[in-house]
Design an enzyme around this catalytic site. Structure first.
Site, mmCIF file in Angstrom:
data_model
loop_
_atom_site.group_PDB
_atom_site.id
_atom_site.type_symbol
_atom_site.label_atom_id
_atom_site.label_comp_id
_atom_site.label_asym_id
_atom_site.label_seq_id
_atom_site.Cartn_x
_atom_site.Cartn_y
_atom_site.Cartn_z
ATOM 1 N N ARG A 27 0.828 -1.214 0.000
ATOM 2 C CA ARG A 27 0.000 0.000 0.000
ATOM 3 C C ARG A 27 0.864 1.267 0.000
ATOM 4 O O ARG A 27 0.529 2.248 0.660
ATOM 5 C CB ARG A 27 -0.937 0.025 1.201
ATOM 6 C CG ARG A 27 -1.949 -1.086 1.222
ATOM 7 C CD ARG A 27 -3.259 -0.602 0.602
ATOM 8 N NE ARG A 27 -4.318 -1.566 0.803
ATOM 9 C CZ ARG A 27 -5.422 -1.320 1.502
ATOM 10 N NH1 ARG A 27 -5.598 -0.166 2.081
ATOM 11 N NH2 ARG A 27 -6.334 -2.242 1.610
ATOM 12 N N ARG A 31 -3.105 6.893 1.634
ATOM 13 C CA ARG A 31 -3.512 8.080 2.392
ATOM 14 C C ARG A 31 -2.478 8.658 3.335
ATOM 15 O O ARG A 31 -2.657 9.760 3.833
ATOM 16 C CB ARG A 31 -4.796 7.767 3.171
ATOM 17 C CG ARG A 31 -6.013 7.732 2.274
ATOM 18 C CD ARG A 31 -7.194 7.171 2.998
ATOM 19 N NE ARG A 31 -6.905 5.803 3.393
ATOM 20 C CZ ARG A 31 -7.770 5.000 3.982
ATOM 21 N NH1 ARG A 31 -8.955 5.431 4.296
ATOM 22 N NH2 ARG A 31 -7.437 3.762 4.279
ATOM 23 N N ARG A 40 -6.715 12.117 -4.741
ATOM 24 C CA ARG A 40 -7.937 11.345 -4.508
ATOM 25 C C ARG A 40 -9.195 12.178 -4.751
ATOM 26 O O ARG A 40 -10.219 11.667 -5.195
ATOM 27 C CB ARG A 40 -7.870 10.809 -3.075
ATOM 28 C CG ARG A 40 -9.031 10.037 -2.554
ATOM 29 C CD ARG A 40 -9.171 8.698 -3.212
ATOM 30 N NE ARG A 40 -10.349 8.026 -2.694
ATOM 31 C CZ ARG A 40 -11.592 8.331 -3.040
ATOM 32 N NH1 ARG A 40 -11.830 9.276 -3.919
ATOM 33 N NH2 ARG A 40 -12.618 7.684 -2.505
ATOM 34 N N ASP A 77 -7.403 -2.232 -6.962
ATOM 35 C CA ASP A 77 -7.853 -2.870 -5.728
ATOM 36 C C ASP A 77 -8.224 -4.318 -6.028
ATOM 37 O O ASP A 77 -8.582 -4.640 -7.167
ATOM 38 C CB ASP A 77 -9.068 -2.136 -5.149
ATOM 39 C CG ASP A 77 -9.269 -2.504 -3.683
ATOM 40 O OD1 ASP A 77 -8.662 -1.864 -2.811
ATOM 41 O OD2 ASP A 77 -10.014 -3.481 -3.396
ATOM 42 N N TYR A 153 -15.508 -11.233 0.744
ATOM 43 C CA TYR A 153 -16.198 -9.944 0.561
ATOM 44 C C TYR A 153 -17.505 -10.139 -0.199
ATOM 45 O O TYR A 153 -18.524 -9.524 0.115
ATOM 46 C CB TYR A 153 -15.316 -8.965 -0.229
ATOM 47 C CG TYR A 153 -14.291 -8.258 0.614
ATOM 48 C CD1 TYR A 153 -14.647 -7.192 1.431
ATOM 49 C CD2 TYR A 153 -12.956 -8.642 0.595
ATOM 50 C CE1 TYR A 153 -13.705 -6.529 2.202
ATOM 51 C CE2 TYR A 153 -12.001 -7.991 1.358
ATOM 52 C CZ TYR A 153 -12.389 -6.935 2.161
ATOM 53 O OH TYR A 153 -11.462 -6.284 2.930
HETATM 54 O O1 CP3 Z 1 -0.318 -1.305 -2.510
HETATM 55 C C1 CP3 Z 1 -0.624 -0.381 -3.297
HETATM 56 O O2 CP3 Z 1 -0.134 0.757 -3.220
HETATM 57 C C2 CP3 Z 1 -1.542 -0.729 -4.455
HETATM 58 C C3 CP3 Z 1 -2.930 -0.525 -4.284
HETATM 59 C C4 CP3 Z 1 -3.783 -1.418 -3.404
HETATM 60 C C5 CP3 Z 1 -4.971 -0.930 -2.788
HETATM 61 N N1 CP3 Z 1 -5.618 -1.974 -2.204
HETATM 62 C C6 CP3 Z 1 -5.416 0.477 -2.832
HETATM 63 C C7 CP3 Z 1 -6.427 0.939 -1.848
HETATM 64 C C8 CP3 Z 1 -3.703 -2.779 -3.095
HETATM 65 C C9 CP3 Z 1 -2.609 -3.766 -3.451
HETATM 66 C C10 CP3 Z 1 -4.878 -3.114 -2.359
HETATM 67 C C11 CP3 Z 1 -5.174 -4.491 -1.890
HETATM 68 C C12 CP3 Z 1 -6.350 -4.737 -1.058
HETATM 69 N N2 CP3 Z 1 -7.581 -4.124 -1.115
HETATM 70 C C13 CP3 Z 1 -6.430 -5.762 -0.082
HETATM 71 C C14 CP3 Z 1 -5.328 -6.745 0.235
HETATM 72 C C15 CP3 Z 1 -4.283 -6.167 1.130
HETATM 73 C C16 CP3 Z 1 -4.742 -5.939 2.540
HETATM 74 O O3 CP3 Z 1 -4.761 -4.776 2.952
HETATM 75 O O4 CP3 Z 1 -5.050 -6.924 3.245
HETATM 76 C C17 CP3 Z 1 -7.712 -5.720 0.497
HETATM 77 C C18 CP3 Z 1 -8.247 -6.606 1.606
HETATM 78 C C19 CP3 Z 1 -8.442 -4.684 -0.168
HETATM 79 C C20 CP3 Z 1 -9.850 -4.280 0.024
HETATM 80 C C21 CP3 Z 1 -9.939 -2.880 0.470
HETATM 81 N N3 CP3 Z 1 -9.686 -1.776 -0.325
HETATM 82 C C22 CP3 Z 1 -10.297 -2.411 1.748
HETATM 83 C C23 CP3 Z 1 -10.633 -3.287 2.942
HETATM 84 C C24 CP3 Z 1 -10.280 -1.024 1.695
HETATM 85 C C25 CP3 Z 1 -10.751 -0.069 2.761
HETATM 86 C C26 CP3 Z 1 -9.824 0.056 3.884
HETATM 87 C C27 CP3 Z 1 -9.165 1.381 3.838
HETATM 88 O O5 CP3 Z 1 -7.939 1.397 4.029
HETATM 89 O O6 CP3 Z 1 -9.877 2.357 3.618
HETATM 90 C C28 CP3 Z 1 -9.847 -0.638 0.406
HETATM 91 C C29 CP3 Z 1 -9.648 0.742 -0.090
HETATM 92 C C30 CP3 Z 1 -8.302 1.077 -0.632
HETATM 93 N N4 CP3 Z 1 -7.583 0.295 -1.494
HETATM 94 C C31 CP3 Z 1 -7.578 2.283 -0.393
HETATM 95 C C32 CP3 Z 1 -6.392 2.205 -1.157
HETATM 96 C C33 CP3 Z 1 -5.326 3.247 -1.287
HETATM 97 C C34 CP3 Z 1 -8.054 3.441 0.484
HETATM 98 C C35 CP3 Z 1 -9.260 4.098 -0.083
HETATM 99 C C36 CP3 Z 1 -9.115 5.566 -0.433
HETATM 100 O O7 CP3 Z 1 -8.004 6.053 -0.721
HETATM 101 O O8 CP3 Z 1 -10.150 6.232 -0.450
#
Ligand code: CP3
Length: 345
Positions: A27, A31, A40, A77, A153
Site C-alpha cells: 500500500r 492516504r 484522490r 484494488d 467480501y
Molecule cells: O499497494 C498499493 O499501493 C496498491 C494498491 C492497493 C490498494 N488496495 C489500494 C487501496 C492494493 C494492493 C490493495 C489491496 C487490497 N484491497 C487488499 C489486500 C491487502 C490488505 O490490505 O489486506 C484488500 C483486503 C483490499 C480491500 C480494500 N480496499 C479495503 C478493505 C479497503 C478499505 C480500507 C481502507 O484502508 O480504507 C480498500 C480501499 C483502498 N484500497 C484504499 C487504497 C489506497 C483506500 C481508499 C481511499 O483512498 O479512499
C-alpha cells in the site's frame, strides 16, 4: 530473462540473495501521503480512481518520487474483480468496501469472465502507462486478491468478522466451490493481462487466510491458489508469483509448498525462522516489519528494521511490511526506514 542487470527485486525472486535487500511497501501509494489525499479528490469514487489510468498512474509514481523503492505496484484494488463480475462494489468513507451479500441470495449469478475482462481494460492501460515511464531498475508488480479473500467480501458484502463466509463454505458447499472456480479463472486472466501489459511479477493478496480449520484451509486457500498458479502457467505466464497468505499461522508451510508460488510473503506475526523452516529450501521470502513501527518511528523503527534484516539474512529476501502501511504512518518514517535498510543496517 533475469540477468545481473535486472532489477534487484527480480533477482531475488529468481532465488538470488541481494544485499542490502530490495524494498517496497504494501500500500505504498495511499492516504499517508498528502499528495495522494489531494489526488484522490479528483475522482468521484474510489473505484473511478482505480479505473482512471491517468490518475491511477500518478498515484503509483508518487511514492517513487519521494523514496528509493525497488518496486512500483499497480494502483487498483482486489475488489475490481467482483465489480467486473457484476457484483457492484462501493466504498463507504471510513468504513470500507460494501457489496450486495451473496449469502442473502438464493441463486447466484455472475457476468461471464470475458465480459469482466472487458470492464477491466482501464486497469491494463494503467499498467502500460506505468511501464512506459518507469526506471528500468524498478520492478513493476501486478496483483489480485486470493480467491477466498475476494469470495469472503462477495459472500458477506463487507469485511469484518468472517464467520458468515465460513458458514457459507459449509452450508452452501457447492455454490462456494463454483464461486472459487470462477474467481480462479477471472483472476488468472486478470493477472495474465497485467503481465502482458508490462507487470514483471505478481502478488496474490490472500489477506483472509486466518481462522480456518485444516480442511477448510486446504479447500478454500491451498487448492484455489494452486489452481490459479496452474492456470496462469497454462496461459503461458512465466512471471514470478508472490503469495501472501496473511494470518495463515501454522498452515503457512502447506501454502508455500503446495500452491506452486515463487516467493512467500510473511505477515508480521510470523517469525522469520518459522517461515524459513516451513517453506521449501531457497524460496525467497518477503516481509515482515510491523506497520505500526512506521507510526511509532525513532528507535523502535530502527530496531524493528534491523531485526527484520537480520532475521531474514540467510535467504533471498525482499524487505516489506507484514501488512499494508496505515494512514497514520508518516512519510518521514518511511524515508528513515529505507535509509536504514539501504545503509545495510
Ligand atoms: O499497494 C498499493 O499501493 C496498491 C494498491 C492497493 C490498494 N488496495 C489500494 C487501496 C492494493 C494492493 C490493495 C489491496 C487490497 N484491497 C487488499 C489486500 C491487502 C490488505 O490490505 O489486506 C484488500 C483486503 C483490499 C480491500 C480494500 N480496499 C479495503 C478493505 C479497503 C478499505 C480500507 C481502507 O484502508 O480504507 C480498500 C480501499 C483502498 N484500497 C484504499 C487504497 C489506497 C483506500 C481508499 C481511499 O483512498 O479512499
Amino acid at each position: 530473462m533475469v540477468s545481473g542487470n535486472s532489477p534487484a527485486l527480480l533477482r531475488v525472486l529468481n532465488g538470488e540473495r541481494v544485499d542490502p535487500p530490495p524494498i517496497w511497501i504494501m500500500r505504498q501509494a495511499g492516504r499517508y501521503l498528502p499528495e495522494y489525499r489531494e489526488l484522490r479528490k479528483r475522482a468521484k469514487s474510489f473505484l473511478d480512481f482505480c479505473y482512471s489510468p491517468a490518475i491511477a498512474t500518478e498515484a503509483v509514481m508518487q511514492p517513487l518520487r519521494r523514496f528509493d523503492l525497488d518496486a512500483a505496484i499497480l494502483f487498483s484494488d482486489i475488489l475490481v474483480v467482483p465489480d467486473a463480475l457484476g457484483r457492484t462494489v462501493s466504498f463507504v468513507e471510513g468504513e470500507g468496501p460494501r457489496l450486495k451479500p451473496l449469502i442473502e441470495e438464493e441463486a447466484w449469478s455472475f457476468d461471464d469472465p470475458v465480459r469482466a475482462m472487458q470492464r477491466l481494460a482501464p486497469v491494463y492501460e494503467t499498467v502500460e502507462r506505468i511501464k512506459s515511464g518507469l526506471d528500468p531498475n524498478i520492478a513493476l508488480i501486478g496483483f489480485c486478491g486470493g480467491p477466498w479473500t475476494v469470495a469472503t467480501y462477495m459472500l458477506q458484502g463487507e469485511g469484518g468478522e468472517k464467520d458468515r463466509a465460513r458458514l457459507a463454505a459449509y452450508v452452501r458447499h457447492g455454490d462456494v466451490d463454483a464461486l472459487l472456480a470462477l474467481l480462479v479463472e477471472v483472476s488468472a486472466l486478470h493477472l495474465q493481462a497485467q503481465v502482458k501489459a508490462g507487470a514483471d511479477c505478481v502478488q496474490i493478496f490472500e489477506s483472509w487466510s486466518q481462522d480456518l480449520t485444516k480442511p477448510l484451509f486446504d479447500r478454500l486457500i491451498v487448492q484455489p491458489t494452486a489452481a490459479l498458479v496452474k492456470r496462469l502457467r497454462a496461459l503461458g505466464v512465466t512471471a514470478p508469483i508472490i503469495g501472501f497468505p496473511r494470518g495463515s499461522g501454522a498452515q503457512i508451510g502447506r501454502y508455500a509448498r503446495e500452491t506452486g508460488i515463487t516467493a512467500l510473503g510473511v505477515d508480521y506475526q510470523t517469525p522469520a525462522a518459522f517461515a524459513r523452516e516451513q517453506a521449501p529450501a531457497g524460496m525467497p521470502l518477503q516481509g515482515n516489519l510491523d506497520p505500526q513501527l512506521l507510526v511509532a518511528g525513532g528507535a523502535f523503527l530502527e530496531q524493528g528494521a534491523k531485526h527484520v534484516v537480520e532475521a531474514f539474512k540467510d535467504a533471498p529476501h525482499i524487505f516489506n511490511l507484514g501488512h499494508g502501511i496505515t494512514p497514520q504512518a508518516t512519510p518521514e518514517n518511511v524515508s528513515e526506514l529505507i535509509r536504514w535498510v539501504k545503509g545495510g543496517v
